[in-house]
Scaffold this motif. Structure first.
Motif, PDB file in Angstrom:
ATOM      1  N   THR A 224       0.831  -1.204   0.000  1.00  0.00           N
ATOM      2  CA  THR A 224       0.000   0.000   0.000  1.00  0.00           C
ATOM      3  C   THR A 224       0.863   1.250   0.000  1.00  0.00           C
ATOM      4  O   THR A 224       0.566   2.236  -0.689  1.00  0.00           O
ATOM      5  CB  THR A 224      -0.925   0.002   1.229  1.00  0.00           C
ATOM      6  OG1 THR A 224      -1.712  -1.187   1.230  1.00  0.00           O
ATOM      7  CG2 THR A 224      -1.846   1.211   1.213  1.00  0.00           C
ATOM      8  N   THR A 227       2.391   1.713  -3.495  1.00  0.00           N
ATOM      9  CA  THR A 227       1.337   1.986  -4.470  1.00  0.00           C
ATOM     10  C   THR A 227       0.845   3.419  -4.351  1.00  0.00           C
ATOM     11  O   THR A 227       0.718   4.147  -5.344  1.00  0.00           O
ATOM     12  CB  THR A 227       0.166   1.010  -4.281  1.00  0.00           C
ATOM     13  OG1 THR A 227       0.637  -0.321  -4.477  1.00  0.00           O
ATOM     14  CG2 THR A 227      -0.949   1.308  -5.272  1.00  0.00           C
ATOM     15  N   GLN A 228       0.557   3.848  -3.123  1.00  0.00           N
ATOM     16  CA  GLN A 228       0.014   5.195  -2.939  1.00  0.00           C
ATOM     17  C   GLN A 228       1.062   6.280  -3.148  1.00  0.00           C
ATOM     18  O   GLN A 228       0.730   7.397  -3.560  1.00  0.00           O
ATOM     19  CB  GLN A 228      -0.586   5.313  -1.540  1.00  0.00           C
ATOM     20  CG  GLN A 228      -1.820   4.461  -1.349  1.00  0.00           C
ATOM     21  CD  GLN A 228      -2.561   4.793  -0.081  1.00  0.00           C
ATOM     22  OE1 GLN A 228      -3.742   5.094  -0.083  1.00  0.00           O
ATOM     23  NE2 GLN A 228      -1.860   4.724   1.042  1.00  0.00           N
ATOM     24  N   VAL A 231       3.218   4.308  -7.413  1.00  0.00           N
ATOM     25  CA  VAL A 231       2.462   3.654  -8.480  1.00  0.00           C
ATOM     26  C   VAL A 231       1.278   4.529  -8.873  1.00  0.00           C
ATOM     27  O   VAL A 231       0.948   4.686 -10.054  1.00  0.00           O
ATOM     28  CB  VAL A 231       2.002   2.248  -8.052  1.00  0.00           C
ATOM     29  CG1 VAL A 231       1.145   1.608  -9.136  1.00  0.00           C
ATOM     30  CG2 VAL A 231       3.220   1.375  -7.748  1.00  0.00           C
ATOM     31  N   ASN A 232       0.618   5.103  -7.870  1.00  0.00           N
ATOM     32  CA  ASN A 232      -0.386   6.117  -8.138  1.00  0.00           C
ATOM     33  C   ASN A 232       0.349   7.427  -8.420  1.00  0.00           C
ATOM     34  O   ASN A 232       0.603   8.237  -7.530  1.00  0.00           O
ATOM     35  CB  ASN A 232      -1.317   6.277  -6.938  1.00  0.00           C
ATOM     36  CG  ASN A 232      -2.417   7.296  -7.173  1.00  0.00           C
ATOM     37  OD1 ASN A 232      -2.515   7.887  -8.246  1.00  0.00           O
ATOM     38  ND2 ASN A 232      -3.248   7.507  -6.171  1.00  0.00           N
TER      39      ASN A 232
END
Length: 412
Positions: A224, A227-228, A231-232
């Motif tokens: 997470t 990703t946050q 990736v985001n």
């Protein structure tokens, strides 16, 4: 023989005082936290079946469906970019205050680095103990990396990198749209979007053993986090744009940037809402699109989230500009919202403290029985309780527990 006088090194300047704060950032943070509560609460509704393109349940009353549609259009994915922008803006403000107080560049940057490392630690504890979707650690990691790579770069470099990343998002959306006719019609939506991701979020809320839920959240935290943070890619874009905006003092001096703010608010929110409407219509069943191509909504919304975050920043700044020199600026509602913004970390963590024990299976388990409308009402009530507490803290000039602890650790 005379001695060379010892040069004293300025101590780090303390946190900003209330009198030094501009209204716009605090008002934006306070309103943002209400929207964050609304965006987070669907993840606790483990008693419902989630959609394959959104965390919202696929069933509910007419009011529930209306709430889901509004959330998809105006809230989901729009608020975290706003949070990222305000975080990035604060980086420059903190650095500038240190430099103006006499600290050299190295000391000021070490202070930033220490703050971001402690944010990662705070976020891990928050994620492990209460909320699987914590963003504090992600923003701490993004700040740690982006300050190292871009803080000394020219304005043009910041804009070019932000534009390149946004351009890649736009290219991805265009390619996705062009490829729709070639997607096999027998491909299930679950194979093309985040059904597994949403299912994991439900599984954590549905775990009745608290210790097991802690282990589940802690195990998923590294994924997470990355990703946050990266990736985001919306988060790096917003932080880069915030560094550029803070150098110009746009939120502190909105009167000098009104045309830019107005255009950003209209275009940003127009694009964001326009991009979210098809997804909302699909989710509530009003738009008949083959499930095999439903993943397109995620691709498009990743792009429109950039516009939405900037649009909200501009809108809240314009509101603050209109009221800052009027009697309404000292009214209870405005002071309370700004007080929430001044204590954004305490209020963000406080939402999890209040919501998680009520909604999760290891708590009262209300998330198994209520629908989207009731959950939204609970989120609003939670924000209101915290706003009342923040107002009392403001009257007593207390910073808030999380801010006090973080600042003691950072400023030593």
């Amino acid at each position: 023989m005379s001695r060379t006088p010892r040069t004293s090194i300025p101590a780090p300047r303390g946190p900003v005082s209330s009198g030094e704060r501009a209204l716009a950032p605090d008002l934006a943070r306070g309103a943002m936290l209400l929207l964050i509560a609304l965006a987070n609460v669907p993840w606790f509704l483990y008693g419902s079946t989630q959609g394959t393109t959104t965390m919202h349940p696929v069933e509910g009353s007419g009011l529930d469906r209306a709430v889901q549609a509004v959330m998809i259009v105006a809230v989901d994915g729009r608020i975290y970019p706003l949070f990222a922008f305000l975080f990035g803006y604060g980086i420059v403000q903190l650095y500038r205050r240190q430099r103006e107080a006499g600290a050299d560049d190295g000391a000021a940057r070490r202070l930033l680095r220490r703050r971001h490392l402690w944010m990662i630690a705070f976020g891990f504890l928050h994620a492990a103990l209460l909320w699987v979707g914590d963003v504090v650690s992600a923003y701490g990691l993004a700040g740690l990396v982006l300050v190292a790579l871009f803080f000394r770069r020219r304005d043009r470099t910041l804009i070019v990198w932000a534009a390149v990343i946004t351009g890649l998002l736009a290219l991805t959306a265009v390619v996705s749209l062009i490829s729709l006719p070639f997607v096999p019609t027998d491909m299930a939506a679950e194979e093309t979007f985040g059904a597994e991701f949403y299912g994991m979020g439900v599984a954590v809320s549905a775990e009745s053993n608290y210790v097991t839920s802690v282990l589940m959240r802690a195990a998923g935290w590294p994924v997470t986090l990355l990703t946050q943070a990266f990736v985001n890619v919306v988060v790096p874009v917003m932080i880069l744009l915030a560094l550029w905006a803070a150098r110009r003092g746009i939120l502190e001096n909105p009167g000098a940037h009104l045309p830019l703010l107005r255009r950003t608010a209209v275009i940003g929110l127009g694009v964001a809402f326009g991009g979210g409407i098809p997804h909302a219509l699909y989710h509530v069943g009003a738009l008949q699109v083959g499930d095999h191509v439903s993943w397109i909504f995620g691709s498009v919304e990743m792009l429109t989230n950039v516009f939405g975050g900037l649009g909200y920043v501009a809108l809240f700044t314009l509101i603050a500009y209109r009221i800052q020199n009027r009697p309404v600026a000292s009214s209870l509602p405005v002071v309370a919202v700004a007080a929430v913004g001044k204590r954004s970390l305490s209020n963000y963590l406080g939402q999890s403290v209040l919501l998680a024990p009520v909604l999760t299976a290891w708590g009262l388990g209300l998330g198994a029985t209520i629908g989207s409308a009731a959950a939204a009402g609970l989120a609003i009530a939670t924000w209101a309780v915290l706003a009342a507490l923040a107002y009392l803290w403001e009257r007593r000039q207390y910073r808030g527990p999380a801010e006090t602890l973080l600042r003691r650790l950072v400023y030593r």
